[in-house]
Design a protein around this motif. Sequence first.
Motif, mmCIF file in Angstrom:
data_model
loop_
_atom_site.group_PDB
_atom_site.id
_atom_site.type_symbol
_atom_site.label_atom_id
_atom_site.label_comp_id
_atom_site.label_asym_id
_atom_site.label_seq_id
_atom_site.Cartn_x
_atom_site.Cartn_y
_atom_site.Cartn_z
ATOM 1 N N ASN A 1 7.370 59.890 2.938
ATOM 2 C CA ASN A 1 7.167 61.331 3.140
ATOM 3 C C ASN A 1 5.772 61.624 3.681
ATOM 4 O OD1 ASN A 1 9.745 61.937 2.229
ATOM 5 N ND2 ASN A 1 9.092 62.190 0.102
ATOM 6 N N VAL A 2 4.783 60.845 3.216
ATOM 7 C CA VAL A 2 3.419 60.993 3.742
ATOM 8 C C VAL A 2 3.402 60.680 5.234
ATOM 9 C CG1 VAL A 2 1.103 59.995 3.704
ATOM 10 C CG2 VAL A 2 2.232 60.580 1.557
ATOM 11 N N ASP A 3 4.057 59.582 5.604
ATOM 12 C CA ASP A 3 4.130 59.229 7.027
ATOM 13 C C ASP A 3 4.787 60.339 7.835
ATOM 14 O OD1 ASP A 3 2.891 56.804 6.661
ATOM 15 O OD2 ASP A 3 4.762 55.680 6.438
ATOM 16 N N ASP A 4 5.855 60.907 7.300
ATOM 17 C CA ASP A 4 6.566 61.971 8.021
ATOM 18 C C ASP A 4 5.673 63.201 8.202
ATOM 19 O OD1 ASP A 4 8.761 60.348 8.163
ATOM 20 O OD2 ASP A 4 9.818 61.267 6.469
ATOM 21 N N GLN A 5 4.924 63.554 7.165
ATOM 22 C CA GLN A 5 4.037 64.712 7.278
ATOM 23 C C GLN A 5 2.943 64.465 8.311
ATOM 24 O OE1 GLN A 5 2.807 66.751 3.521
ATOM 25 N NE2 GLN A 5 4.045 65.198 2.528
ATOM 26 N N LEU A 6 2.352 63.259 8.262
ATOM 27 C CA LEU A 6 1.290 62.943 9.220
ATOM 28 C C LEU A 6 1.848 62.829 10.632
ATOM 29 C CD1 LEU A 6 -0.736 60.330 7.129
ATOM 30 C CD2 LEU A 6 -1.315 62.714 7.586
ATOM 31 N N ASP A 7 3.072 62.323 10.757
ATOM 32 C CA ASP A 7 3.690 62.211 12.070
ATOM 33 C C ASP A 7 3.909 63.599 12.673
ATOM 34 O OD1 ASP A 7 4.965 60.386 14.052
ATOM 35 O OD2 ASP A 7 6.715 61.624 13.596
ATOM 36 N N GLY A 8 4.350 64.526 11.833
ATOM 37 C CA GLY A 8 4.556 65.885 12.322
ATOM 38 C C GLY A 8 3.266 66.569 12.701
ATOM 39 N N PHE A 9 2.167 66.153 12.106
ATOM 40 C CA PHE A 9 0.873 66.768 12.403
ATOM 41 C C PHE A 9 0.218 66.142 13.631
ATOM 42 C CE2 PHE A 9 -3.756 67.035 11.906
ATOM 43 C CZ PHE A 9 -3.919 68.411 11.775
ATOM 44 N N CYS A 10 0.457 64.822 13.853
ATOM 45 C CA CYS A 10 -0.278 64.105 14.899
ATOM 46 C C CYS A 10 0.542 63.836 16.155
ATOM 47 C CB CYS A 10 -0.784 62.758 14.362
ATOM 48 S SG CYS A 10 -1.973 62.915 13.020
ATOM 49 N N ASN A 11 1.854 63.808 16.042
ATOM 50 C CA ASN A 11 2.682 63.387 17.165
ATOM 51 C C ASN A 11 3.716 64.442 17.514
ATOM 52 O OD1 ASN A 11 1.488 60.720 17.355
ATOM 53 N ND2 ASN A 11 2.586 60.236 15.465
ATOM 54 N N GLY A 12 4.456 64.150 18.624
ATOM 55 C CA GLY A 12 5.549 65.041 19.002
ATOM 56 C C GLY A 12 5.076 66.463 19.234
ATOM 57 N N LYS A 13 5.861 67.417 18.756
ATOM 58 C CA LYS A 13 5.542 68.834 18.954
ATOM 59 C C LYS A 13 4.610 69.329 17.846
ATOM 60 C CE LYS A 13 10.093 69.589 21.034
ATOM 61 N NZ LYS A 13 11.351 70.385 21.000
ATOM 62 N N PHE A 14 3.458 68.702 17.715
ATOM 63 C CA PHE A 14 2.551 69.082 16.634
ATOM 64 C C PHE A 14 2.076 70.525 16.775
ATOM 65 C CE2 PHE A 14 -0.424 66.866 19.643
ATOM 66 C CZ PHE A 14 -1.211 67.961 19.980
ATOM 67 N N GLU B 1 -4.139 52.497 14.391
ATOM 68 C CA GLU B 1 -3.055 52.079 15.271
ATOM 69 C C GLU B 1 -1.693 52.497 14.735
ATOM 70 O OE1 GLU B 1 -3.494 50.746 18.196
ATOM 71 O OE2 GLU B 1 -5.668 50.801 17.938
ATOM 72 N N ARG B 2 -1.626 52.819 13.430
ATOM 73 C CA ARG B 2 -0.330 53.141 12.821
ATOM 74 C C ARG B 2 -0.028 54.641 12.842
ATOM 75 N NH1 ARG B 2 0.664 48.922 7.849
ATOM 76 N NH2 ARG B 2 -0.409 47.135 8.762
ATOM 77 N N PHE B 3 -0.919 55.423 13.417
ATOM 78 C CA PHE B 3 -0.685 56.864 13.487
ATOM 79 C C PHE B 3 0.210 57.252 14.652
ATOM 80 C CE2 PHE B 3 -4.169 57.132 10.541
ATOM 81 C CZ PHE B 3 -3.947 58.304 9.844
ATOM 82 N N THR B 4 0.153 56.474 15.751
ATOM 83 C CA THR B 4 0.898 56.826 16.955
ATOM 84 C C THR B 4 1.624 55.591 17.464
ATOM 85 O OG1 THR B 4 -1.084 56.334 18.274
ATOM 86 C CG2 THR B 4 -0.735 58.621 17.625
#
Length: 651
Positions: free
Chosen positions: A177-190, A153-156
Amino acid sequence: TKLKGLTVFSCSMNKLREVPHKLGLLLNLRVLNLEGNQLYRLPEGMGQLHLQELKVSHNRLEIIRSDLLVPNLQTSIQILQLSNNNLLQLPAIFDGCANLKQLLIDYNPMISPPPELLQEDLETILNYCRLRSGRVKEVMKMLDNYGFETDQERFTPRARDVIIGSSGYLTPIDLKNVDDQLDGFCNGKFYENASTADEIIDKIDALRHQRQYIFFNLLFQQLLGVLRDEAIKDEIIFPRKRFSTNVLPSTLLRPWGRNGEMVFCYAVTLEALLKDSPPNKYVRRHRPSIWSLTKARLPVSVFDYTPEMMKDAISEFVGPYGKVAEIEDDVSFDHDEYVHEISGRERKKNPCILPALVVTRVIYTGSEARRRQEEDENLWQCFIDKEADVDGWLLSTIGKKRQNQEVKVRKRAITEGLRLIEDEEKECQDTVLGCKEAVELVAARRGDFEAGKPFFDHRIDSVEDANNITEAAATALEEAEKALEEKSIIVAKFHSQLNMNRKQLMVWCERDIKMKYCHIAWDELLTQYRGESLAEGWRRPWDGIDGAKYDEWANLEEMYISGLARRPIKEQIIGDEDEEVDEFDWKGTDKMQNFDSEAYVRYLKEVRPNDLIDPWLEPPDESTMGEGEEGGEGDVDSDSEDGSEDETEDS
């Protein structure tokens, strides 16, 4: 029950805050209009309906439940209107919605999919959701394989606090920084993110190991600082050190160095490591534990410093050469200093075998290990080049001439040295005979004394006097025999050298000149490396025991630079002014100890171990047995001293 047959239901513009759960009982309902209300969420059980149209635009919906369409809506829904809400993401719940024709999600603060994608067709949007869901599952599985605990639930719609369990020694900044990297991979303009899941997770795992290494290394460095300070306290200033060698020896050897070489280690009993000691027979004042002294030196951290953390460091930390510490159950100590805190009774283990922490006195950093390896490689190449230069010179006309001359010089030196050492051996033999006679005389005198004869016959005042005289005579004989043995060994060495054939003599000369010039090259490179280390503030733990030679050199160098000491002038071996200057020579090789290089010895052990054996100890080559006569004593005087005959032979 009256509404069960209802097929169309509109409840728009009524300021509704929630929808009753019983709505799920209207199984015949096909159109549901809830637009223009104040709904924050849709009720559970809506998936039981067989709706074809669901309109919930102009509400306050913040999230769409992942089970909204299960089990019936996913097959019946044709139109779904979600415009003008507070939705941040569109969940991947539309796979299997074969009849879905219209999906309106405009005018939402949508992050995932990004706003630019919302203008695309339905299939593009749904495909984005499928890909995003796949990415989340992929990284979750990989993180789980690496031992990280996560919450889906915390990925998106934004990745926040994704890692919920143990993260090792990752700092709060690292986790963000880990959250930011995963966010860039899973959300938005991935789709614009070029990194793969493997790359991202590998980086996270590498960072975790790096942080653990840094943290454990810091722990060990502070521990070593405490052990070093306590072990080397000046006995004059501290006549009774807090930690004696009975609880903190510093000369244990363990094979924890490069290629399994033995290195010096500290050992500290687990009691001294973890427990404070009250005053007792061995401890003058209250003595804090080594661990408490270490904690006092450690910087403030988000992590709690505990003995369990130290235990983890001992079992998991690995330096460039492998193990650096270990808790051993059976370390031998000189004396057991344990005293029971209440009864005051000593334990008195004999032999004193106790569990202890053993830790190497120096822990190399990765850069230090690399610099050491690079130095060795450069030295090896330097030795190879220098030996090649010497070999080339020895094959030249002047080189052959000088080598023949050196052979003759050494043969004369052997002959003269043998004559002198045999004279010394003869003197030692006479001394031994004299000492034996003295021992016999003392024994006779003692016999007269013990027989009660007059003092004039033995001149011994007492039994103590008799013992002293006997001991002195025996000691003098022992020392004389030891001196004779040493001279005999040297005589045997000279005889072995005298019996060498010409080829052995040539090999001897060749090895010595190579060692001389390799030593000179090594000394120049060593000075260069030491100067670089001093300028950069680097350690050199391989330069002497735990870097002692480098530390001594650096201290002297700083004194020279500051003018507190005068730099010594290197002694130069200078020949006669008229003497021809050669590229190489044997000057000074009569004292080969001046050219002793630890690095060159290691080089020879690796490439030509037989070169470390004295040539007069090697069996002569059978193919050159006849050459012994050519290189025997007769040609020392018969050949011209300048080697002219050798030149003729060479040509």
